[in-house]
Design an enzyme around this catalytic site. Structure first.
Site, PDB file in Angstrom:
ATOM      1  N   HIS A 132      35.968  22.777  38.447  1.00 24.28           N
ATOM      2  CA  HIS A 132      36.996  23.610  37.892  1.00 24.28           C
ATOM      3  C   HIS A 132      37.986  22.808  36.860  1.00 24.28           C
ATOM      4  O   HIS A 132      38.738  23.405  36.172  1.00 24.28           O
ATOM      5  CB  HIS A 132      37.996  23.996  39.074  1.00 24.28           C
ATOM      6  CG  HIS A 132      37.165  25.098  40.129  1.00 24.28           C
ATOM      7  ND1 HIS A 132      36.615  25.950  39.400  1.00 24.28           N
ATOM      8  CD2 HIS A 132      37.052  25.026  41.277  1.00 24.28           C
ATOM      9  CE1 HIS A 132      35.713  26.547  40.507  1.00 24.28           C
ATOM     10  NE2 HIS A 132      36.286  26.072  41.439  1.00 24.28           N
ATOM     11  N   LEU A 152      47.300  34.439  18.628  1.00 21.29           N
ATOM     12  CA  LEU A 152      46.413  35.030  19.481  1.00 21.29           C
ATOM     13  C   LEU A 152      47.088  35.758  20.799  1.00 21.29           C
ATOM     14  O   LEU A 152      48.026  34.993  21.083  1.00 21.29           O
ATOM     15  CB  LEU A 152      45.598  33.764  19.955  1.00 21.29           C
ATOM     16  CG  LEU A 152      44.561  34.042  21.176  1.00 21.29           C
ATOM     17  CD1 LEU A 152      43.402  34.752  20.757  1.00 21.29           C
ATOM     18  CD2 LEU A 152      44.036  32.549  21.650  1.00 21.29           C
ATOM     19  N   ASP A 178      31.875  31.366  34.388  1.00 20.36           N
ATOM     20  CA  ASP A 178      31.235  31.020  35.592  1.00 20.36           C
ATOM     21  C   ASP A 178      30.420  29.687  35.312  1.00 20.36           C
ATOM     22  O   ASP A 178      29.984  29.428  34.130  1.00 20.36           O
ATOM     23  CB  ASP A 178      30.286  32.369  35.812  1.00 20.36           C
ATOM     24  CG  ASP A 178      29.962  32.097  37.301  1.00 20.36           C
ATOM     25  OD1 ASP A 178      30.569  31.620  38.046  1.00 20.36           O
ATOM     26  OD2 ASP A 178      29.120  32.809  37.780  1.00 20.36           O
TER      27      ASP A 178
HETATM   28  C1  IPE Z   1      33.506  35.513  38.462  1.00 24.43           C
HETATM   29  O1  IPE Z   1      32.770  34.624  39.112  1.00 24.43           O
HETATM   30  C2  IPE Z   1      34.750  35.272  38.604  1.00 24.43           C
HETATM   31  C3  IPE Z   1      35.267  34.312  38.016  1.00 24.43           C
HETATM   32  C4  IPE Z   1      34.911  33.787  36.810  1.00 24.43           C
HETATM   33  C5  IPE Z   1      36.997  34.093  37.812  1.00 24.43           C
HETATM   34  P1  IPE Z   1      32.340  34.648  40.630  1.00 24.43           P
HETATM   35  O2  IPE Z   1      31.155  33.133  40.635  1.00 24.43           O
HETATM   36  O3  IPE Z   1      33.302  34.658  41.506  1.00 24.43           O
HETATM   37  O4  IPE Z   1      31.208  35.743  40.522  1.00 24.43           O
HETATM   38  P2  IPE Z   1      30.097  36.071  41.627  1.00 24.43           P
HETATM   39  O5  IPE Z   1      30.669  35.919  42.907  1.00 24.43           O
HETATM   40  O6  IPE Z   1      29.208  35.144  41.466  1.00 24.43           O
HETATM   41  O7  IPE Z   1      29.863  37.601  41.318  1.00 24.43           O
HETATM   42  C1  IPE Z   2      33.965  29.895  38.173  1.00 24.65           C
HETATM   43  O1  IPE Z   2      32.939  29.273  38.602  1.00 24.65           O
HETATM   44  C2  IPE Z   2      35.042  29.757  38.110  1.00 24.65           C
HETATM   45  C3  IPE Z   2      35.975  30.588  39.169  1.00 24.65           C
HETATM   46  C4  IPE Z   2      35.267  31.659  39.879  1.00 24.65           C
HETATM   47  C5  IPE Z   2      37.316  30.422  39.357  1.00 24.65           C
HETATM   48  P1  IPE Z   2      32.345  29.034  40.030  1.00 24.65           P
HETATM   49  O2  IPE Z   2      33.281  28.440  41.036  1.00 24.65           O
HETATM   50  O3  IPE Z   2      31.973  30.551  40.409  1.00 24.65           O
HETATM   51  O4  IPE Z   2      31.044  28.151  39.941  1.00 24.65           O
HETATM   52  P2  IPE Z   2      29.564  28.639  40.484  1.00 24.65           P
HETATM   53  O5  IPE Z   2      29.131  29.971  39.930  1.00 24.65           O
HETATM   54  O6  IPE Z   2      29.703  28.490  41.800  1.00 24.65           O
HETATM   55  O7  IPE Z   2      28.706  27.580  39.824  1.00 24.65           O
HETATM   56 MG    MG Z   3      30.233  31.592  40.422  1.00 21.30          MG
END
Ligand code: IPE
Ligand code: IPE
Ligand code: MG
Length: 254
Positions: A39, A133, A22
């Site tokens: 991303h 892995l 995240d």
């Molecule tokens: C969790 O991150 C999902 C992934 C890392 C793929 P999110 O950013 O989507 O989670 P929430 O919405 O903050 O709980």
């Molecule tokens: C996690 O990063 C990656 C995915 C959910 C694909 P986020 O896109 O949730 O990044 P933040 O949490 O908004 O910074």
């Molecule tokens: Mg996020």
């Protein structure tokens, strides 16, 4: 108590690590860039984490790439994530195969494009006999979905008269949950500072150690990963070990 590096052995390392990757969006926003830039940077961190686990001879690494809730994001962000996924499946699989990595995608793939589904089948087929892995990518994955799909399989057995509902055990459900054939989950890491599981591996995380870090996913490097593992080793063995020692172990196996 400080451990000397030679007492940090392979056996004390986690066998199965999962990561909620995240913080990509915030990483980009902090630099005045669009979220999708984060991303793309996140893919570099994925490569790094895979190499790190391969070198340490970790059995399984499970990465949360796209949750069943992430479809709610703006359309252009969802399509960028899909394109990245397709790109990785096309371009990186040969390299993974060369490095003896066994790739598996977990989640409900039915919502993905036919092309993407085809790539998934091909990538899994190519790497299925690899002994290194086990890399599991969770895509359109939800922990509740996983428990539901396992329950459906048992329900089908009951329907066909092969099983009595009163005979259902936890072990039977476990056997139908994603990654049942791999080592149990030891360590669940979440980057990006939030303290929740966001519907990731609910069943599998029952006894996993949880590790949360403020570090945003694109910044999660070998040092950050070594610190997470050192924290796991310390908790398991109830005395201190440092990220430095994990890095030493890494240099020994290089
Ligand atoms: C969790 O991150 C999902 C992934 C890392 C793929 P999110 O950013 O989507 O989670 P929430 O919405 O903050 O709980
Ligand atoms: C996690 O990063 C990656 C995915 C959910 C694909 P986020 O896109 O949730 O990044 P933040 O949490 O908004 O910074
Ligand atoms: Mg996020």
């Amino acid at each position: 108590m400080i451990l000397s590096s030679d007492t940090v052995s392979q056996q004390s390392l986690p066998k199965h690590i999962a990561i909620i990757m995240d913080g990509n969006g915030r990483w980009a926003q902090q630099r005045g860039k669009p979220r999708v830039f984060g991303h793309k940077k996140g893919v570099d961190a994925v490569r790094r984490a895979v190499q790190f686990c391969s070198r340490l001879e970790i059995s399984s690494l499970t990465l949360f790439a796209f949750s069943s809730e992430n479809w709610r994001r703006p359309e252009d962000e969802v399509s960028t994530l899909m394109e990245l996924f397709l790109l990785v499946l096309t371009k990186e699989v040969k390299k993974l195969h060369k490095n003896n990595v066994k790739l598996q995608i977990i989640g409900d793939l039915s919502r993905f494009s036919a092309k993407l589904q085809q790539r998934v089948v091909e990538a899994q087929a190519l790497t299925k006999d690899n002994q290194g892995l086990c890399l599991n990518i969770a895509a359109n994955y939800g922990g509740r979905w996983d428990i539901m799909q396992a329950a459906k399989k048992l329900a089908a057995d009951v329907e066909q008269g092969n099983l009595q509902s009163s005979d259902i055990t936890e072990d039977m459900l476990s056997a139908n949950i994603s990654m049942a054939e791999q080592a149990p989950l030891d360590l669940l890491i979440r980057t990006g500072g939030d303290l929740r599981i966001s519907n990731f591996l609910l069943w599998q995380a029952a006894y996993a150690e949880l590790y949360f870090t403020e570090t945003l996913w694109p910044d999660f490097d070998d040092e950050a990963f070594a610190n997470a593992i050192a924290c796991y080793v310390s908790r398991e063995r109830r005395f201190g070990c440092t990220g430095e020692q994990i890095k030493q172990l890494l240099s020994q196996v290089k």
